[in-house]
Design an enzyme around this catalytic site. Structure first.
Site, PDB file in Angstrom:
ATOM      1  N   CYS A 336       0.834  -1.206   0.000  1.00  0.00           N
ATOM      2  CA  CYS A 336       0.000   0.000   0.000  1.00  0.00           C
ATOM      3  C   CYS A 336       0.872   1.261   0.000  1.00  0.00           C
ATOM      4  O   CYS A 336       1.538   1.534  -0.994  1.00  0.00           O
ATOM      5  CB  CYS A 336      -0.963  -0.030   1.184  1.00  0.00           C
ATOM      6  SG  CYS A 336      -2.355   1.115   1.021  1.00  0.00           S
ATOM      7  N   HIS A 458      -3.629  -5.496   1.072  1.00  0.00           N
ATOM      8  CA  HIS A 458      -3.389  -5.865   2.466  1.00  0.00           C
ATOM      9  C   HIS A 458      -3.843  -7.305   2.692  1.00  0.00           C
ATOM     10  O   HIS A 458      -4.774  -7.789   2.045  1.00  0.00           O
ATOM     11  CB  HIS A 458      -4.176  -4.950   3.414  1.00  0.00           C
ATOM     12  CG  HIS A 458      -3.660  -3.555   3.475  1.00  0.00           C
ATOM     13  ND1 HIS A 458      -2.487  -3.215   4.108  1.00  0.00           N
ATOM     14  CD2 HIS A 458      -4.179  -2.403   2.996  1.00  0.00           C
ATOM     15  CE1 HIS A 458      -2.303  -1.906   4.020  1.00  0.00           C
ATOM     16  NE2 HIS A 458      -3.308  -1.392   3.338  1.00  0.00           N
TER      17      HIS A 458
END
Length: 520
Positions: A336, A458
């Site tokens: 991310c 994630h």
């Protein structure tokens, strides 16, 4: 019909409210009660994406899993995600509402929050037999009490009995309990129906005189004393948990993985199952002197990409990370915000990730650039590892497809500038995409030699076969034999819920807790 309800509050932060709430959620569910967790306002950068693509606090997501339920935003209608000192992103029912200072949040938002909170709670109460509510911090923060929406005011609105949790391991447990009660109004004290003393390491017989004194002094019983438990294998929500993580490699572990601990680190639960692997040492470092020469350096998620990138540069970590990659063949991984940092440029033309419009140079190790915008992507996704990637190609024992699932939470869009030396990492289908988000995408990229890769996904290491295949890929680079997959994330999580429930059943007076929850 109004159902049963109980609330856990604490004498301070990190006394164990979330863990005990999780345990009670599991126990009530095991006993046949249709149960749901609730926390009106949560402050955390470790967040959780619901099946419909909304964002809530991670603790409430885990508690929902302990109940055997899909999480909803009613379980945590307000999420505060710190961005910078005194400024946070306010997330309401899973969607960004505004960035606000602590003062503006208190003055402008909180006076309007009661209906929002109570509507969510009432929906849960109408749909469930039991709701387990969790407070935040301490109910005795007298500077904040007049606009409280998460502790005693909420208990009053919901007419909920309260169990007060205290941490004996930090010392001064009796002073903490009595001091908290002394700072409560009389009608608030009347809501406290019992004490739970948590994290006890000693001989209960030596503690008993203090427990007897406490009940005589306050007129409130101790419902139980919970032992100090390590290795609960439950996901932590607060970055305070990282203070207990080591920066020193574990002996006799063949793979050394470093996680960069920058100030606004988020979703560090991405790495819990890596820590559980028998051949892996996971370390959290925030200074170049702690790096050593690991096998992998991971740049994790962050709530302040540009601010934490500046931290890396000012601390000297950015240059050290690049040297480790070029001189010592250390593999680099970005998740991310960390993926964004590994790129060439980060552009925030309207100040969505920073206080003002800004452009910054990334570490330049992946040929990608990121532009920040107001729209936030929060989706669950699943797919497979790109079979053309070097990760897949060099692991000859793998058979396609190598599946993966996880979730995305980000405000930037990242574009590959040159495809000459990179491959997409994953092919993903977004399960909860909102309007304007493509349902099927190529996610992330990996260098042709496999030495660096990044992804927005994630939970990537929660995928058992994929996690072990990557670790075996690293082992192969070191001339080590591959290991057979041994850690199964979902099984481990369910066993952890049951083990926690067993411990709490053993040490708390559950008969009395049921009586309190039902208003007796």
């Amino acid at each position: 019909m109004r159902r049963s309800i109980i609330m856990l509050q604490g004498t301070a932060s990190d006394v164990g409210k979330s863990v005990i709430t999780t345990a009670l959620c599991r126990i009530f569910t095991q006993d046949g009660w249709n149960t749901a967790p609730f926390k009106s306002q949560n402050m955390a950068n470790n967040s959780y994406v619901t099946p419909d693509g909304r964002e809530i606090g991670r603790a409430q997501g885990v508690q929902a899993e302990a109940c055997g339920k899909c999480a909803t935003t009613d379980m945590n209608p307000i999420l505060i995600k710190p961005v910078r000192d005194m400024h946070s992103q306010i997330v309401v029912h899973g969607q960004p509402y505004a960035q606000m200072s602590a003062w503006d949040y208190r003055q402008d938002f909180l006076p309007q929050a009661r209906p929002l909170v109570m509507e969510a709670l009432n929906r849960l109460r109408d749909q469930h037999d039991m709701v387990v509510m969790e407070g935040a911090g301490s109910p005795a923060e007298i500077n904040l009490k007049d606009r409280d929406i998460v502790n005693m005011n909420l208990a009053g609105w919901a007419d909920a009995p309260v169990l007060l949790v205290a941490d004996i391991d930090r010392g001064g447990v009796f002073a903490a309990i009595v001091g908290t009660l002394e700072l409560l109004e009389s009608h608030e004290r009347e809501r406290v129906k019992g004490f739970i003393i948590n994290k006890f390491r000693g001989d209960l017989a030596l503690l008993q005189p203090g427990l007897d004194w406490l009940q005589q002094r306050t007129g409130i019983p101790v419902i139980g004393v919970l032992p100090y438990e390590e290795n609960l294998h439950l996901e932590a929500e607060d970055s305070v948990a990282l203070q207990r993580k080591s920066s020193i490699p574990l002996p006799d572990r063949e793979l050394d993985i470093v996680i960069i601990h920058y100030p606004r680190i988020s979703n560090f639960t991405d790495f819990d199952l890596l820590e559980a692997e028998p051949d892996v040492s996971v370390r959290y470092v925030d200074h170049p002197d702690q790096l050593g020469t690991p096998d992998v350096i991971i740049l994790p998620g962050t709530k302040d990409t540009l601010g934490d990138l500046e931290f890396l540069q000012n601390r000297g970590l950015a240059s050290c990370i690049k040297k480790q990659h070029t001189r010592h063949s250390v593999q680099l991984v970005g998740i991310c915000g960390g993926y964004q940092m590994l790129g060439r440029h980060l552009h925030d033309p309207a100040g969505h990730d920073s206080p003002s419009p800004r452009m910054a140079k990334g570490l330049g190790l992946l040929p990608v650039s990121t532009v920040f915008a107001s729209a936030k992507t929060t989706v669950q996704a699943e797919g497979h590892l790109n079979t053309e990637s070097p990760w897949f190609q060099q692991m000859k024992t793998l058979e396609p497809p190598l599946s993966v699932k996880g979730y995305e939470i980000h405000m930037g869009t990242t574009t590959v500038e040159s495809r000459a030396d990179v491959q997409p990492l994953f092919h993903l289908h977004r399960l909860s995409g909102k309007k304007g988000n493509p349902a099927t995408i190529e996610d992330g990229c990996i260098l042709s030699d496999g030495s660096a890769w990044g992804t927005y996904l994630h939970g990537v290491f929660d995928n058992n076969q994929l996690r072990r295949s990557w670790l075996n890929f690293l082992r192969q680079r070191k001339g080590l034999e591959p290991l057979i997959q041994s850690i199964h994330g979902q099984t481990r999580r369910e066993e952890a819920f049951d083990r926690l429930a067993d411990t709490v059943r053993k040490h708390l007076d559950m008969k009395r807790i049921y009586e309190i929850a039902s208003g007796q």
